[in-house]
Scaffold this motif. Structure first.
Motif, PDB file in Angstrom:
ATOM      1  N   SER A 133       0.821  -1.213   0.000  1.00  0.00           N
ATOM      2  CA  SER A 133       0.000   0.000   0.000  1.00  0.00           C
ATOM      3  C   SER A 133       0.854   1.261   0.000  1.00  0.00           C
ATOM      4  O   SER A 133       0.399   2.314  -0.457  1.00  0.00           O
ATOM      5  CB  SER A 133      -0.980  -0.010   1.175  1.00  0.00           C
ATOM      6  OG  SER A 133      -0.298  -0.016   2.403  1.00  0.00           O
ATOM      7  N   MET A 136       1.477   1.862  -3.635  1.00  0.00           N
ATOM      8  CA  MET A 136       0.208   2.240  -4.248  1.00  0.00           C
ATOM      9  C   MET A 136      -0.133   3.692  -3.909  1.00  0.00           C
ATOM     10  O   MET A 136      -0.489   4.483  -4.798  1.00  0.00           O
ATOM     11  CB  MET A 136      -0.899   1.291  -3.756  1.00  0.00           C
ATOM     12  CG  MET A 136      -2.261   1.550  -4.342  1.00  0.00           C
ATOM     13  SD  MET A 136      -3.498   0.381  -3.740  1.00  0.00           S
ATOM     14  CE  MET A 136      -3.629   0.861  -2.027  1.00  0.00           C
ATOM     15  N   ALA A 137      -0.009   4.068  -2.630  1.00  0.00           N
ATOM     16  CA  ALA A 137      -0.316   5.439  -2.213  1.00  0.00           C
ATOM     17  C   ALA A 137       0.695   6.434  -2.771  1.00  0.00           C
ATOM     18  O   ALA A 137       0.328   7.525  -3.216  1.00  0.00           O
ATOM     19  CB  ALA A 137      -0.365   5.517  -0.691  1.00  0.00           C
ATOM     20  N   ALA A 140      -0.017   7.178  -6.263  1.00  0.00           N
ATOM     21  CA  ALA A 140      -1.274   7.907  -6.428  1.00  0.00           C
ATOM     22  C   ALA A 140      -1.158   9.372  -6.009  1.00  0.00           C
ATOM     23  O   ALA A 140      -1.956  10.204  -6.425  1.00  0.00           O
ATOM     24  CB  ALA A 140      -2.382   7.235  -5.613  1.00  0.00           C
ATOM     25  N   GLU A 151      -3.684  11.375  -8.105  1.00  0.00           N
ATOM     26  CA  GLU A 151      -4.354  10.564  -9.124  1.00  0.00           C
ATOM     27  C   GLU A 151      -5.841  10.899  -9.112  1.00  0.00           C
ATOM     28  O   GLU A 151      -6.456  11.013  -8.056  1.00  0.00           O
ATOM     29  CB  GLU A 151      -4.144   9.084  -8.810  1.00  0.00           C
ATOM     30  CG  GLU A 151      -4.825   8.142  -9.775  1.00  0.00           C
ATOM     31  CD  GLU A 151      -4.673   6.679  -9.366  1.00  0.00           C
ATOM     32  OE1 GLU A 151      -5.365   5.856  -9.968  1.00  0.00           O
ATOM     33  OE2 GLU A 151      -3.878   6.368  -8.457  1.00  0.00           O
ATOM     34  N   PRO A 162      -9.374   8.606  -6.090  1.00  0.00           N
ATOM     35  CA  PRO A 162      -8.482   7.434  -6.030  1.00  0.00           C
ATOM     36  C   PRO A 162      -7.242   7.676  -5.169  1.00  0.00           C
ATOM     37  O   PRO A 162      -6.829   6.799  -4.408  1.00  0.00           O
ATOM     38  CB  PRO A 162      -8.108   7.202  -7.498  1.00  0.00           C
ATOM     39  CG  PRO A 162      -9.252   7.757  -8.270  1.00  0.00           C
ATOM     40  CD  PRO A 162      -9.698   8.952  -7.484  1.00  0.00           C
ATOM     41  N   LYS A 166      -6.448   5.557  -1.706  1.00  0.00           N
ATOM     42  CA  LYS A 166      -5.206   4.786  -1.571  1.00  0.00           C
ATOM     43  C   LYS A 166      -4.391   5.260  -0.367  1.00  0.00           C
ATOM     44  O   LYS A 166      -3.779   4.447   0.338  1.00  0.00           O
ATOM     45  CB  LYS A 166      -4.397   4.864  -2.858  1.00  0.00           C
ATOM     46  CG  LYS A 166      -5.075   4.091  -3.983  1.00  0.00           C
ATOM     47  CD  LYS A 166      -4.395   4.267  -5.318  1.00  0.00           C
ATOM     48  CE  LYS A 166      -5.163   3.519  -6.409  1.00  0.00           C
ATOM     49  NZ  LYS A 166      -4.538   3.665  -7.719  1.00  0.00           N
ATOM     50  N   ILE A 169      -6.143   3.803   2.669  1.00  0.00           N
ATOM     51  CA  ILE A 169      -5.827   2.380   2.837  1.00  0.00           C
ATOM     52  C   ILE A 169      -4.483   2.227   3.542  1.00  0.00           C
ATOM     53  O   ILE A 169      -4.338   1.407   4.456  1.00  0.00           O
ATOM     54  CB  ILE A 169      -5.849   1.650   1.478  1.00  0.00           C
ATOM     55  CG1 ILE A 169      -7.283   1.534   0.971  1.00  0.00           C
ATOM     56  CG2 ILE A 169      -5.193   0.276   1.581  1.00  0.00           C
ATOM     57  CD1 ILE A 169      -7.403   1.054  -0.461  1.00  0.00           C
TER      58      ILE A 169
END
Length: 194
Positions: A133, A136-137, A140, A151, A162, A166, A169
């Motif tokens: 994560s 991913m973050a 983003a 993002e 999004p 992220k 999360i």
């Protein structure tokens, strides 16, 4: 104590149910768990807001033939955010999924050992999820050259939901890791008293 423990059991050994070895002060009593429960009760009101906003969109779309751009993505983002937080709430209140067929059939010491195993496996899972994560973050929120560039959804409205989700999360997984750590410490102490 709860009404559950005041009930009687039918059968040859009628009487009050035995007390659980973990006291009420131990279950979900860390300041983090209490904070998650407090915040969860407040955030649950957002579900009512989702219903009202969705009804507004339905009225605009079907009664006035004037749909909105923002409702679907906003409601989806809010619902997804609440479901992410719901995992923290379930763990803080000890209402997560458990195979009670096995758990309830063993002694209090074995139950405590199963909880310790659960927390260790949960910590391993969380560490892997933090790793995933984070990237991913990061992707983003930041452009490849390092500037902040959130993002977006790519729709006509194009909100940065999004990126927010992220990042949420990542924060939730870090919080869950802290919860697992505190629960592990609690149950290791409990195991030492059994």
């Amino acid at each position: 104590m709860s009404d559950f423990h005041d009930q009687t059991v039918s059968g040859p050994q009628s009487g009050p149910l035995p007390e659980l070895p973990v006291s009420d002060e131990d279950i979900g009593s860390s300041p983090l768990d209490r904070g998650v429960v407090w915040l969860g009760k407040k955030l649950s009101l957002i579900f009512a807001l989702i219903v009202v906003v969705s009804a507004y969109e339905i009225a605009r779309r079907y009664l006035f033939d004037s749909p909105t751009l923002w409702v679907h993505e906003t409601v989806t983002f809010l619902g997804a955010s609440l479901f992410v937080f719901g995992g923290l709430y379930a763990f803080a209140t000890d209402r997560h999924v458990r195979v009670v067929l096995v758990y309830d059939a063993v002694s209090a010491r074995i139950q405590c050992m199963l909880r310790v195993l659960h927390h260790l496996l949960g910590l391993a899972f969380c560490l892997m999820m933090i790793y995933a994560s984070w990237f991913m973050a990061k992707n983003a929120v930041f452009a490849p050259w390092g500037d902040i560039r959130l993002e977006t959804s790519g729709s006509a409205w194009n909100p940065p939901f999004p990126a927010y989700l992220k990042a949420l999360i990542l924060v939730a997984i870090i919080t869950l890791t802290l919860q697992f750590t505190l629960h592990l410490i609690r149950d290791l102490r409990q195991l030492g008293r059994l």
